[in-house]
Design a protein around this motif. Structure first.
Motif, PDB file in Angstrom:
ATOM      1  N   TYR A 142     -60.406  22.240   4.205  1.00  0.00           N
ATOM      2  CA  TYR A 142     -58.961  22.430   4.130  1.00  0.00           C
ATOM      3  C   TYR A 142     -58.638  23.826   3.593  1.00  0.00           C
ATOM      4  O   TYR A 142     -59.486  24.473   2.973  1.00  0.00           O
ATOM      5  CB  TYR A 142     -58.308  21.347   3.263  1.00  0.00           C
ATOM      6  N   MET A 143     -57.414  24.252   3.868  1.00  0.00           N
ATOM      7  CA  MET A 143     -56.957  25.556   3.409  1.00  0.00           C
ATOM      8  C   MET A 143     -56.178  25.394   2.108  1.00  0.00           C
ATOM      9  O   MET A 143     -55.403  24.452   1.947  1.00  0.00           O
ATOM     10  CB  MET A 143     -56.047  26.217   4.449  1.00  0.00           C
ATOM     11  N   ASP A 173     -55.106  31.392   1.026  1.00  0.00           N
ATOM     12  CA  ASP A 173     -55.691  32.017   2.218  1.00  0.00           C
ATOM     13  C   ASP A 173     -57.178  31.720   2.346  1.00  0.00           C
ATOM     14  O   ASP A 173     -57.882  32.412   3.070  1.00  0.00           O
ATOM     15  CB  ASP A 173     -55.490  33.539   2.167  1.00  0.00           C
ATOM     16  N   LEU A 231     -60.621  28.912   2.683  1.00  0.00           N
ATOM     17  CA  LEU A 231     -61.111  27.631   3.178  1.00  0.00           C
ATOM     18  C   LEU A 231     -61.960  26.973   2.085  1.00  0.00           C
ATOM     19  O   LEU A 231     -62.828  27.615   1.487  1.00  0.00           O
ATOM     20  CB  LEU A 231     -61.953  27.852   4.443  1.00  0.00           C
ATOM     21  N   LYS A 273     -65.242  26.542  -2.724  1.00  0.00           N
ATOM     22  CA  LYS A 273     -64.682  27.558  -1.845  1.00  0.00           C
ATOM     23  C   LYS A 273     -65.796  27.981  -0.893  1.00  0.00           C
ATOM     24  O   LYS A 273     -66.899  28.334  -1.335  1.00  0.00           O
ATOM     25  CB  LYS A 273     -64.188  28.741  -2.668  1.00  0.00           C
ATOM     26  N   MET A 293     -58.194  21.050   7.877  1.00  0.00           N
ATOM     27  CA  MET A 293     -58.823  21.667   9.046  1.00  0.00           C
ATOM     28  C   MET A 293     -59.716  20.661   9.781  1.00  0.00           C
ATOM     29  O   MET A 293     -59.725  20.609  10.992  1.00  0.00           O
ATOM     30  CB  MET A 293     -59.643  22.891   8.636  1.00  0.00           C
TER      31      MET A 293
END
Length: 116
Positions: A46-47, A50, A52, A75, A106
């Motif tokens: 997921y974001m 800025d 992922l 991260k 995502m």
């Protein structure tokens, strides 16, 4: 020497592509995070801002089982030596796909059907 056909069969490479494949296929990954070798079972990508992120069940840390079951947030840019393993994983009961932090999801593991 690798032929172009061989490299085409391998598909995309790199930490992001490897993590996507791990989630899709429900396979563990071997990573180095903060100089610690770990085996992770990534449940979601997921974001946040800025960047992922993945939330993953920690299977082992430095070849030792964790003292207690735990989902960790990582991260993707902070993961090194990301390697897909052939070790499958089952979804963890600790994973809650409805958390607010997953607003920009995502990719996530598919929920398992419960046999009647």
């Amino acid at each position: 020497m690798t032929s172009s056909a061989d490299s085409a069969d391998q598909g995309p490479t790199g930490p992001v592509a490897t993590m996507f494949e791990a989630v899709i296929r429900q396979l563990c990954v071997s990573v180095t995070y903060n100089r610690t070798r770990m085996i992770l079972a990534p449940h979601i990508l997921y974001m946040r801002g800025d960047a992922l992120y993945t939330d993953a069940f920690i299977v082992s840390r430095e070849n030792m089982l964790p003292r207690e079951p735990k989902m960790g947030t990582f991260k993707i840019d902070g993961l090194n030596d990301v390697t897909l393993t052939q070790r499958p994983f089952e979804p963890s009961a600790l994973f809650d796909p409805d958390q607010a932090k997953y607003a920009i999801k995502m990719m996530a593991i598919e929920p398992q059907d419960v046999a009647a």
